[in-house]
Design a protein around this motif. Structure first.
Motif, PDB file in Angstrom:
ATOM      1  N   GLY A 323      29.152  31.483  45.026  1.00 51.15           N
ATOM      2  CA  GLY A 323      30.050  31.875  43.941  1.00 51.15           C
ATOM      3  C   GLY A 323      29.268  32.289  42.714  1.00 51.15           C
ATOM      4  O   GLY A 323      28.039  32.101  42.641  1.00 51.15           O
ATOM      5  N   PHE A 324      29.931  32.887  41.765  1.00 51.74           N
ATOM      6  CA  PHE A 324      29.368  33.168  40.444  1.00 51.74           C
ATOM      7  C   PHE A 324      30.200  32.344  39.462  1.00 51.74           C
ATOM      8  O   PHE A 324      31.400  32.167  39.682  1.00 51.74           O
ATOM      9  CB  PHE A 324      29.476  34.653  40.085  1.00 51.74           C
ATOM     10  CG  PHE A 324      28.309  35.487  40.563  1.00 51.74           C
ATOM     11  CD1 PHE A 324      28.055  35.652  41.919  1.00 51.74           C
ATOM     12  CD2 PHE A 324      27.475  36.126  39.654  1.00 51.74           C
ATOM     13  CE1 PHE A 324      26.988  36.428  42.359  1.00 51.74           C
ATOM     14  CE2 PHE A 324      26.404  36.908  40.082  1.00 51.74           C
ATOM     15  CZ  PHE A 324      26.160  37.059  41.432  1.00 51.74           C
ATOM     16  N   ALA A 325      29.589  31.821  38.405  1.00 48.90           N
ATOM     17  CA  ALA A 325      30.355  31.099  37.396  1.00 48.90           C
ATOM     18  C   ALA A 325      30.262  31.857  36.081  1.00 48.90           C
ATOM     19  O   ALA A 325      29.161  32.053  35.551  1.00 48.90           O
ATOM     20  CB  ALA A 325      29.819  29.679  37.233  1.00 48.90           C
ATOM     21  N   ALA A 326      31.399  32.310  35.586  1.00 47.98           N
ATOM     22  CA  ALA A 326      31.439  33.035  34.305  1.00 47.98           C
ATOM     23  C   ALA A 326      31.807  32.029  33.228  1.00 47.98           C
ATOM     24  O   ALA A 326      32.920  31.508  33.207  1.00 47.98           O
ATOM     25  CB  ALA A 326      32.475  34.150  34.381  1.00 47.98           C
ATOM     26  N   GLU A 327      30.848  31.728  32.359  1.00 47.40           N
ATOM     27  CA  GLU A 327      31.054  30.672  31.359  1.00 47.40           C
ATOM     28  C   GLU A 327      30.800  31.208  29.950  1.00 47.40           C
ATOM     29  O   GLU A 327      30.010  32.137  29.767  1.00 47.40           O
ATOM     30  CB  GLU A 327      30.093  29.500  31.613  1.00 47.40           C
ATOM     31  CG  GLU A 327      30.163  28.917  33.020  1.00 47.40           C
ATOM     32  CD  GLU A 327      31.490  28.243  33.327  1.00 47.40           C
ATOM     33  OE1 GLU A 327      32.244  27.926  32.373  1.00 47.40           O
ATOM     34  OE2 GLU A 327      31.801  28.052  34.519  1.00 47.40           O
ATOM     35  N   THR A 328      31.440  30.567  28.987  1.00 43.97           N
ATOM     36  CA  THR A 328      31.165  30.928  27.590  1.00 43.97           C
ATOM     37  C   THR A 328      30.554  29.748  26.830  1.00 43.97           C
ATOM     38  O   THR A 328      30.163  29.895  25.667  1.00 43.97           O
ATOM     39  CB  THR A 328      32.455  31.375  26.875  1.00 43.97           C
ATOM     40  OG1 THR A 328      33.420  30.345  27.021  1.00 43.97           O
ATOM     41  CG2 THR A 328      33.000  32.671  27.452  1.00 43.97           C
TER      42      THR A 328
HETATM   43  O1  PMT Z   1      31.876  42.907  36.952  1.00 44.33           O
HETATM   44  P1  PMT Z   1      30.799  42.896  35.882  1.00 44.33           P
HETATM   45  O2  PMT Z   1      31.248  43.601  34.614  1.00 44.33           O
HETATM   46  O3  PMT Z   1      29.496  43.408  36.399  1.00 44.33           O
HETATM   47  O4  PMT Z   1      30.551  41.404  35.448  1.00 44.33           O
HETATM   48  C1  PMT Z   1      30.016  40.488  36.349  1.00 44.33           C
HETATM   49  C2  PMT Z   1      30.713  39.127  36.283  1.00 44.33           C
HETATM   50  C3  PMT Z   1      30.500  38.515  34.917  1.00 44.33           C
HETATM   51  C4  PMT Z   1      32.219  39.286  36.560  1.00 44.33           C
HETATM   52  C5  PMT Z   1      30.072  38.252  37.416  1.00 44.33           C
HETATM   53  O5  PMT Z   1      28.714  38.137  37.223  1.00 44.33           O
HETATM   54  C6  PMT Z   1      30.721  36.886  37.474  1.00 44.33           C
HETATM   55  O6  PMT Z   1      30.406  35.979  36.732  1.00 44.33           O
HETATM   56  N1  PMT Z   1      31.686  36.705  38.413  1.00 44.33           N
HETATM   57  C7  PMT Z   1      32.533  35.511  38.507  1.00 44.33           C
HETATM   58  C8  PMT Z   1      33.724  35.650  37.608  1.00 44.33           C
HETATM   59  C9  PMT Z   1      34.653  34.440  37.647  1.00 44.33           C
HETATM   60  O7  PMT Z   1      35.804  34.580  37.982  1.00 44.33           O
HETATM   61  O8  PMT Z   1      34.078  33.310  37.348  1.00 44.33           O
HETATM   62  P2  PMT Z   1      34.842  31.859  37.352  1.00 44.33           P
HETATM   63  O9  PMT Z   1      33.852  30.937  36.765  1.00 44.33           O
HETATM   64  O10 PMT Z   1      36.177  31.999  36.718  1.00 44.33           O
HETATM   65  O11 PMT Z   1      35.041  31.550  38.889  1.00 44.33           O
HETATM   66  C10 PMT Z   1      34.038  30.885  39.661  1.00 44.33           C
HETATM   67  C11 PMT Z   1      34.040  31.452  41.044  1.00 44.33           C
HETATM   68  O12 PMT Z   1      35.308  31.247  41.662  1.00 44.33           O
HETATM   69  C12 PMT Z   1      33.741  32.927  41.146  1.00 44.33           C
HETATM   70  O13 PMT Z   1      32.904  33.101  42.259  1.00 44.33           O
HETATM   71  C13 PMT Z   1      35.107  33.568  41.385  1.00 44.33           C
HETATM   72  O14 PMT Z   1      34.999  34.747  42.191  1.00 44.33           O
HETATM   73  C14 PMT Z   1      35.817  32.469  42.141  1.00 44.33           C
HETATM   74  N2  PMT Z   1      37.284  32.433  41.945  1.00 44.33           N
HETATM   75  C15 PMT Z   1      37.823  32.163  40.731  1.00 44.33           C
HETATM   76  C16 PMT Z   1      39.193  32.062  40.602  1.00 44.33           C
HETATM   77  C17 PMT Z   1      39.996  32.252  41.737  1.00 44.33           C
HETATM   78  N3  PMT Z   1      41.324  32.173  41.657  1.00 44.33           N
HETATM   79  N4  PMT Z   1      39.449  32.539  42.917  1.00 44.33           N
HETATM   80  C18 PMT Z   1      38.103  32.628  43.052  1.00 44.33           C
HETATM   81  O15 PMT Z   1      37.589  32.889  44.137  1.00 44.33           O
END
Ligand code: PMT
Length: 401
Positions: A323-328
């Protein structure tokens, strides 16, 4: 000497990137390949037959009507004597002629006459690359089995910026090596999610986020470059489809989950998409009107968690779920917690605060969290992040086989 004994017919067409073909000849030969070159008329405006001949240590072929060329080696033999035909750079013009089956010079005649694999390395202005005609030509060539390497995104000689830049020479050599070796991820099926999701409010409005899909698309392209059968499931983006991947376009989180489930079984799933956590519980079937009663009340429902669903997938769980984690804030701590709650194997944390420019930008700074191992990656382009991740995934499967 990964290319020892391989014979490559390098077709150089007429674009400014042709100067890079000189380095390409050298690097392919460093790997043990014998490189024979064909120059189009346009290519001779950018590189001289003398320099190409000196670097390839072979004569250079240019003219289909040259009696000497035909006497020494006919165009049919030229195209069949090679193990691979590599067109680098491939201009929009040569791609169009290949797609149309036109054979009006030595290069296109050899390409039409060959029974050997063909790999093209496009290089052109971004508008030309994004033109519907070029897209259709590339789709047709890919369908016929032509392999694409790039193009990549970046500054161009014409002063514009975008997709259309020729892939860097070391990456072209890797792709050629991957072609002959099958690539380290050959035989692996990997699904990648990318982009935002759109959650409908009514037939004209939706809730979305700032993901451009750049990171997810780059990951898919890098995996495909290493030979993986790559399925890219993406929300709406303005990006071109990466070459060589199977593209599935969706809008909502629920569509994305359904597409992921349909794409299983897979060896790995890489969830880069920014999936909306919530959707409007009941999207209106007609456009919401201002009717004097104040703004509408929107009731939200939780979306399915795709990453968590794939991670918990029972018998159908991909061996590796990332997964990727998008955090602030508290980026690394939050990512560690997320990896545990979502039960994925690795999570790549990135700071998406507005000042970082991560959303939509070309660079990213990753902190990788795995079971018992963490890595802080320096800031690099999203393409470099993708290549590093693809190499790590390749190492993982190298160890698990
Ligand atoms: O698209 P760009 O402009 O290039 O930017 C890249 C990015 C910042 C989007 C990318 O690098 C990124 O961080 N992707 C994950 C975005 C995200 O939704 O993060 P999250 O921390 O909210 O979720 C964690 C993980 O759960 C992610 O792998 C996401 O795909 C997944 N998820 C989240 C919610 C959901 N309902 N289903 C999921 O599968």
């Amino acid at each position: 000497m990964a290319l020892h004994g391989k014979r490559i017919l390098l077709i150089i067409s007429g674009g400014i990137a042709a100067y890079k073909s000189l380095d390409l000849i050298r690097r392919l030969r460093d790997q043990g390949a014998a490189v024979r070159c064909v120059l189009t008329k346009g290519a001779t405006q950018f590189v001289t037959p003398l320099s190409v001949s000196a670097l390839s240590e072979d004569r250079v072929y240019q003219d289909i009507f040259s009696l000497t060329d035909e006497a020494e080696m006919g165009h049919i033999q030229l195209s069949r004597d090679a193990d691979l035909l590599l067109v680098a750079p491939a201009t929009a013009d040569i791609l169009a002629r290949m797609a149309a089956g036109i054979a009006n010079d030595l290069a296109t005649t050899a390409l039409l006459a060959t029974d050997k694999p063909v790999m093209v390395v496009p290089a052109m202005n971004v508008r030309m690359w994004e033109h519907a005609a070029t897209k259709a030509n590339c789709a047709l060539l890919a369908e016929r089995g032509v392999a694409f390497v790039g193009p990549v995104q970046g500054d161009m000689a014409c002063g514009e910026y975008g997709f259309g830049r020729m892939t860097d020479v070391p990456d072209i050599v890797n792709s050629v090596v991957g072609h002959f070796n099958g690539g380290p991820l050959a035989g692996r099926r990997i699904l990648v999610t990318s982009g935002p999701t759109f959650e409908a409010i009514d037939p004209v409005r939706y809730i979305a986020n700032r993901s451009s899909g750049k990171q997810g698309h780059a990951v898919a392209a890098a995996l495909s470059g290493l030979g993986a059968e790559t399925i890219l499931i993406s929300g709406p983006t303005a990006l071109a489809d990466p070459a060589g991947v199977k593209m599935i376009k969706v809008e909502s989180a629920r569509d994305m989950l359904a597409a992921c489930k349909d794409a299983l079984p897979a060896d790995a799933a890489i969830c880069v998409a920014a999936v909306a956590d919530w959707r409007v519980k009941s999207a209106a079937t007609q456009k919401l009107k201002k009717n004097g009663g104040g703004p509408p009340m929107l009731e939200f429902a939780e979306n399915p968690d795709i990453l968590k669903t794939l991670s918990k997938g029972g018998n159908n769980r991909p061996e590796l779920v990332v997964g990727f984690a998008a955090e602030t804030e508290n980026v690394v701590d939050n990512a560690r917690t997320k990896r545990k709650t979502k039960k994925c194997d690795w999570i790549l944390a990135n700071d998406v605060s507005p000042t970082t420019g991560t959303f939509g930008g070309d660079a990213n700074t990753i902190h990788l969290v795995a079971d018992g191992a963490e890595e802080a990656w320096p800031t690099m382009t999203k393409q470099q992040v993708a290549e590093r991740l693809a190499a790590r995934i390749s190492d993982h499967f190298g160890k698990s086989t």
